[in-house]
Design a protein around this motif. Structure first.
Motif, short mmCIF file in Angstrom:
data_model
loop_
_atom_site.label_atom_id
_atom_site.label_comp_id
_atom_site.label_asym_id
_atom_site.label_seq_id
_atom_site.Cartn_x
_atom_site.Cartn_y
_atom_site.Cartn_z
N PRO A 86 -13.63 -4.61 -6.25
CA PRO A 86 -13.68 -3.34 -5.42
C PRO A 86 -14.91 -3.01 -4.50
CG PRO A 86 -13.68 -2.92 -7.78
CD PRO A 86 -14.03 -4.31 -7.68
N ASP A 87 -14.48 -2.83 -3.33
CA ASP A 87 -15.50 -2.56 -2.20
C ASP A 87 -15.97 -1.36 -2.14
OD1 ASP A 87 -13.68 -0.78 -0.92
OD2 ASP A 87 -13.15 -2.22 0.55
N ARG A 88 -17.09 -0.89 -1.44
CA ARG A 88 -17.47 0.35 -1.40
C ARG A 88 -16.80 1.54 -1.30
NH1 ARG A 88 -20.42 -0.85 4.06
NH2 ARG A 88 -18.97 0.02 5.52
N PHE A 89 -15.64 1.34 -0.57
CA PHE A 89 -14.41 2.57 -0.34
C PHE A 89 -13.88 2.42 -1.59
CE2 PHE A 89 -15.35 0.71 3.89
CZ PHE A 89 -15.84 1.77 4.48
N ASP A 90 -13.42 1.64 -2.23
CA ASP A 90 -12.99 1.68 -3.77
C ASP A 90 -13.74 2.69 -4.62
OD1 ASP A 90 -10.54 0.38 -3.01
OD2 ASP A 90 -11.77 -1.65 -3.24
N VAL A 91 -14.94 2.44 -4.61
CA VAL A 91 -15.95 3.01 -5.29
C VAL A 91 -16.15 4.62 -5.10
CG1 VAL A 91 -18.40 3.32 -6.24
CG2 VAL A 91 -17.25 0.81 -6.11
#
Length: 110
Positions: A86-91
């Motif tokens: 997961p990237d920061r946008f997923d988080v």
């Protein structure tokens, strides 16, 4: 505190059943796993439908909140089982979903 933990535990269990069941069906149909994998997946999906009824809230509210739980658990499942990172946008999206859960399920009503 128990009034908060019980519904969260039921949502988590429902999520494991639905995501796990869907994952096993996917493995059977798309990754050429044995038929018993699909059967176990189908059984888990049936159990999910039963577990979801343990929530004390209405059907609509239960499924609205569960939608957010499903999103976050799906990202976690993919990270653990499929190597998805997961990237920061997923988080950030997951945190927004959790904020929505808190508002819908626990915000005091007047």
């Amino acid at each position: 505190m128990l009034s908060i933990l019980k519904p969260l535990a039921v949502f988590f269990l429902a999520g494991l059943c639905e995501i796990g069941g869907g994952y096993l069906m996917w493995q059977w149909l798309k990754a050429d796993r044995p038929a018993w994998t699909g059967l176990v997946g189908a059984l888990l999906l049936m159990v999910y439908g039963w577990v979801a009824t343990w929530q004390p809230t209405s059907f609509g509210k239960t499924y609205a909140v569960y939608g957010a739980v499903f999103i976050v658990m799906s990202i976690a499942w993919a990270a653990y089982f499929d190597g998805f990172r997961p990237d920061r946008f997923d988080v950030i999206g997951g945190l927004v979903c959790f904020a929505g859960i808190a508002i819908i399920l626990f915000w005091p009503r007047g």
